[in-house]
Scaffold this motif. Structure first.
Motif, mmCIF file in Angstrom:
data_model
loop_
_atom_site.group_PDB
_atom_site.id
_atom_site.type_symbol
_atom_site.label_atom_id
_atom_site.label_comp_id
_atom_site.label_asym_id
_atom_site.label_seq_id
_atom_site.Cartn_x
_atom_site.Cartn_y
_atom_site.Cartn_z
ATOM 1 N N ASP A 174 -24.018 5.569 16.750
ATOM 2 C CA ASP A 174 -24.201 6.244 18.109
ATOM 3 C C ASP A 174 -23.134 6.309 19.061
ATOM 4 O O ASP A 174 -22.622 7.261 19.649
ATOM 5 C CB ASP A 174 -25.499 6.375 18.656
ATOM 6 N N ARG A 175 -22.672 4.700 19.371
ATOM 7 C CA ARG A 175 -21.794 4.583 20.631
ATOM 8 C C ARG A 175 -20.249 5.002 19.690
ATOM 9 O O ARG A 175 -19.271 5.443 20.613
ATOM 10 C CB ARG A 175 -21.589 3.103 20.538
ATOM 11 N N LEU A 176 -19.946 4.803 18.641
ATOM 12 C CA LEU A 176 -18.739 5.088 17.961
ATOM 13 C C LEU A 176 -18.349 6.371 17.662
ATOM 14 O O LEU A 176 -17.343 6.747 17.735
ATOM 15 C CB LEU A 176 -18.355 4.191 16.663
ATOM 16 N N VAL A 177 -19.473 6.971 17.094
ATOM 17 C CA VAL A 177 -19.323 8.514 16.584
ATOM 18 C C VAL A 177 -20.142 9.699 17.374
ATOM 19 O O VAL A 177 -19.397 10.725 17.835
ATOM 20 C CB VAL A 177 -19.613 8.587 15.260
ATOM 21 N N PHE A 178 -21.364 9.446 17.337
ATOM 22 C CA PHE A 178 -22.185 10.557 17.741
ATOM 23 C C PHE A 178 -21.997 10.848 19.254
ATOM 24 O O PHE A 178 -22.130 11.950 19.577
ATOM 25 C CB PHE A 178 -23.679 10.100 17.742
ATOM 26 N N SER A 179 -21.878 9.834 20.170
ATOM 27 C CA SER A 179 -21.495 9.968 21.513
ATOM 28 C C SER A 179 -20.384 10.950 21.712
ATOM 29 O O SER A 179 -20.142 11.743 22.730
ATOM 30 C CB SER A 179 -21.500 9.047 22.117
ATOM 31 N N LYS A 180 -19.252 10.728 20.812
ATOM 32 C CA LYS A 180 -18.247 11.696 20.980
ATOM 33 C C LYS A 180 -18.245 13.049 20.574
ATOM 34 O O LYS A 180 -17.795 13.985 21.042
ATOM 35 C CB LYS A 180 -17.009 10.952 20.006
#
Length: 610
Positions: free
Chosen positions: A342-348
């Motif tokens: 979520d921090r590395l991909v989804f938030s972006k």
């Protein structure tokens, strides 16, 4: 079957729907005066307008229309793309007691003349010189049009005037008739004609759908009573206001009081989302398909570790999502992985849409369930709804706190849905049209005596009243082997598999196998060309290349592996151009005119079977 009403909300408010759309606007101005109502682009910045400011402008424009002699239910055309001035013009027509007739800016001169003539428009708002040219070229066929008001076009001071000139006419009229706008608005009954929207049919002349004030007041109020939206929300509005979906979102704004950022330029949607940072937006499925394809192909172009992380993130995200929707616990390791991704991909991914979106609303066509699940895995909820112009666009919708993916939700409060003969979806409620303009026989064939609307859509209701649409009844075909095929189901599956596709249309009625016409998305193919040594090549050369033929063939094979034997696509062809609104192969709401495409490429389709 018995009618299925919404199970989630008390619908007693329907008994009190006596207000008209004009009063709904004036009441909102009074209640929310100093708060932001609209914002719109001006150059590189966005200009904000309060409810009080918007109310003052609408007041002057409405008085200007009254000075031009607009009478109750007299039609006033708006030929324009979605922009702030469209909203002002429509609200002014409502407050003057007239009825807005909508014309898409892409409508050709012949159909524009037909719509304005058939509706007997007395005044027309025209966006620019392009729209004015359609009117001046056919002025002799528009005997009822006494005045044209242009947003950006060149005025002649006589037949054509600008918005400022209309407002000045309003000022003079108000000086002699103070209070006339409020008096006019209060005199409008709920069952007075508010809007004529001409459906863009696949054959024949467009049909004018007569929608009353009560329809729009009901639509907005039905959303408001569900507590889906409130004054703290911010909408981004790009949908064609000439389409009923756009008008529903305006009615919801008046009922709920949120602000709206308006820009109808489709190519600016993603950029605008990053700047505006809305909490919700309505869109057609094609917008989500393009966004999905763009993100996926960009990550594929990165390659290496980034692409692997991206793919693994969505594998984990979709798995967690499935477990949660099934009410099952998520194993600790999966939770930890999900938090990391979520921090590395989804938030972006969420940040690409502004980072504040609570949900999107998808309508006008079916959303591919796999694409919906992909967005959901990234923390972006897409709520599907269902309706048509003939019922003021909103019939059913999923709720942010109560939704079933793959369905279009339950009926709006106070409305009914049932399944009729041949599994046809039937609708009844305050939102249903009064009929087709000047077409009594077509009206009688579409509306039953007890108020049910034939939709022509095939569907089913589950035990909780959630509606699933399985396609248009007329689109279902049978092969010469006697097997039924539902084109939308196949087409939707291919769009979830192939990130480069724009349109995938299957055919095969009374034929011995299924075939397909394919168009590829120009933006996605430009990215593909950069990665495959074809930079600078024309779109036509790219899609005709052996490499693209091979690539698409592999996706077709993948699709066939998921289908029943009689559904598999045996032959197909990539067209050398995408379908467009301008070509007449797409409606302005981005739905394919299947009959037009089939007619245009009949020789290609026939060649599959020769």
């Amino acid at each position: 079957m018995t009618a299925q009403a919404s199970k989630t909300t008390d619908a007693s408010f329907v008994d009190h729907l006596t207000q008209n759309f004009a009063l709904q606007f004036l009441d909102r101005v009074a209640a929310s005066g100093p708060h932001e109502a609209f914002r719109y682009p001006r150059g590189e910045t966005w200009e904000s307008v309060t409810w009080t400011q918007a109310g003052e402008i609408v007041h002057r424009l409405a008085a200007g229309l009254l000075s031009l002699g607009i009478q109750p239910e007299q039609r006033v055309g708006i030929a324009s793309g979605t922009r702030y001035e469209w909203i002002l013009a429509d609200l002014a027509v409502m407050c003057a007691g007239g009825a807005t007739t909508t014309v898409y800016p892409t409508t050709n001169a012949e159909d524009t003349t037909y719509i304005l003539g058939d509706s007997e428009c007395h005044v027309v708002f025209a966006e620019d010189d392009d729209q004015l040219a359609k009117l001046t070229a056919n002025k002799g066929e528009l005997p009822h049009v006494s005045k044209v008001i242009t947003f950006d076009g060149k005025a002649d001071g006589d037949w054509i005037i600008g918005m400022d000139a209309l407002a000045e006419l309003g000022d003079a009229y108000l000086a002699e008739h103070p209070g006339i706008v409020e008096e006019t608005a209060r005199a409008i009954p709920a069952d007075q004609l508010a809007t004529l929207i001409y459906t863009s049919g696949t054959t024949g002349r467009p049909k004018g759908v007569r929608l009353l004030h009560r329809s729009w007041v009901y639509e907005g109020t039905a959303i408001q009573v569900q507590d889906i939206l409130d004054e703290s929300d911010l909408q981004f509005l790009w949908l064609p206001m000439a389409h009923s979906f756009g008008k529903v979102l305006l009615s919801a704004q008046l009922a709920c009081g949120f602000a709206t950022a308006i820009d109808g330029r489709v190519d600016k949607i993603v950029d605008n989302l990053g700047v505006v940072k809305p909490t919700f937006m309505g869109a057609a499925p094609r917008i989500f398909e393009k966004a999905y394809a763009r993100i996926v192909t960009m990550q594929a172009a990165e390659g290496g570790a980034k692409e692997k992380i991206f793919k693994r993130a969505f594998e984990v995200g979709i798995k967690v999502d499935e477990l949660q929707r099934d009410g099952k616990s998520v194993p600790l390791l999966l939770k930890v992985q999900h938090a990391l991704f979520d921090r590395l991909v989804f938030s972006k991914v969420r940040e690409r849409f502004g980072g504040r979106v609570r949900f999107f609303i998808s309508g006008s066509a079916a959303l591919n369930p796999e694409i919906g699940a992909w967005f959901h895995a990234a923390g972006i909820l897409i709520l599907e709804g269902y309706g048509m112009t003939e019922n003021a666009a909103g019939a059913t919708v999923n709720h942010p706190d109560d939704y079933k993916m793959g369905t279009v939700g339950p009926a709006l409060p106070g409305a009914e849905v049932k399944i009729g003969e041949n599994d046809e979806v039937m609708l009844r409620g305050p939102h249903v049209m009064a009929g087709y303009h000047n077409l009594p026989e077509e009206t009688a064939a579409t509306l039953t005596e007890d108020g049910w609307l034939h939709t022509g859509d095939k569907g089913s209701l589950d035990a909780d009243g959630f509606l699933t649409i399985t396609g248009r009844i007329k689109d279902l075909f049978k092969t010469s082997g006697g097997k039924y095929v539902a084109p939308p189901a196949l087409e939707s599956k291919f769009k979830a598999i192939c990130p480069y596709v724009s349109q995938f249309l299957v055919f095969g009625n009374e034929r011995n196998f299924v075939s397909a016409l394919i168009t590829l998305d120009p933006d996605s193919m430009a990215g593909w060309a950069e990665e495959n040594g074809m930079v600078g090549a024309s779109y036509t050369d790219i899609v005709r290349s052996d490499a693209v033929e091979k690539m698409v063939g592999e996706y077709v094979d993948e699709l066939n592996g998921k289908l029943n034997r009689w559904e598999t696509v045996k032959k197909w062809k990539i067209l050398d151009h995408d379908l467009t609104i301008e070509s007449g192969e797409l409606t302005p709401s981005m739905k394919v005119k299947r009959n037009v495409v089939e007619s245009n490429y009949q020789d290609v389709i026939d060649s599959f079977y020769s």
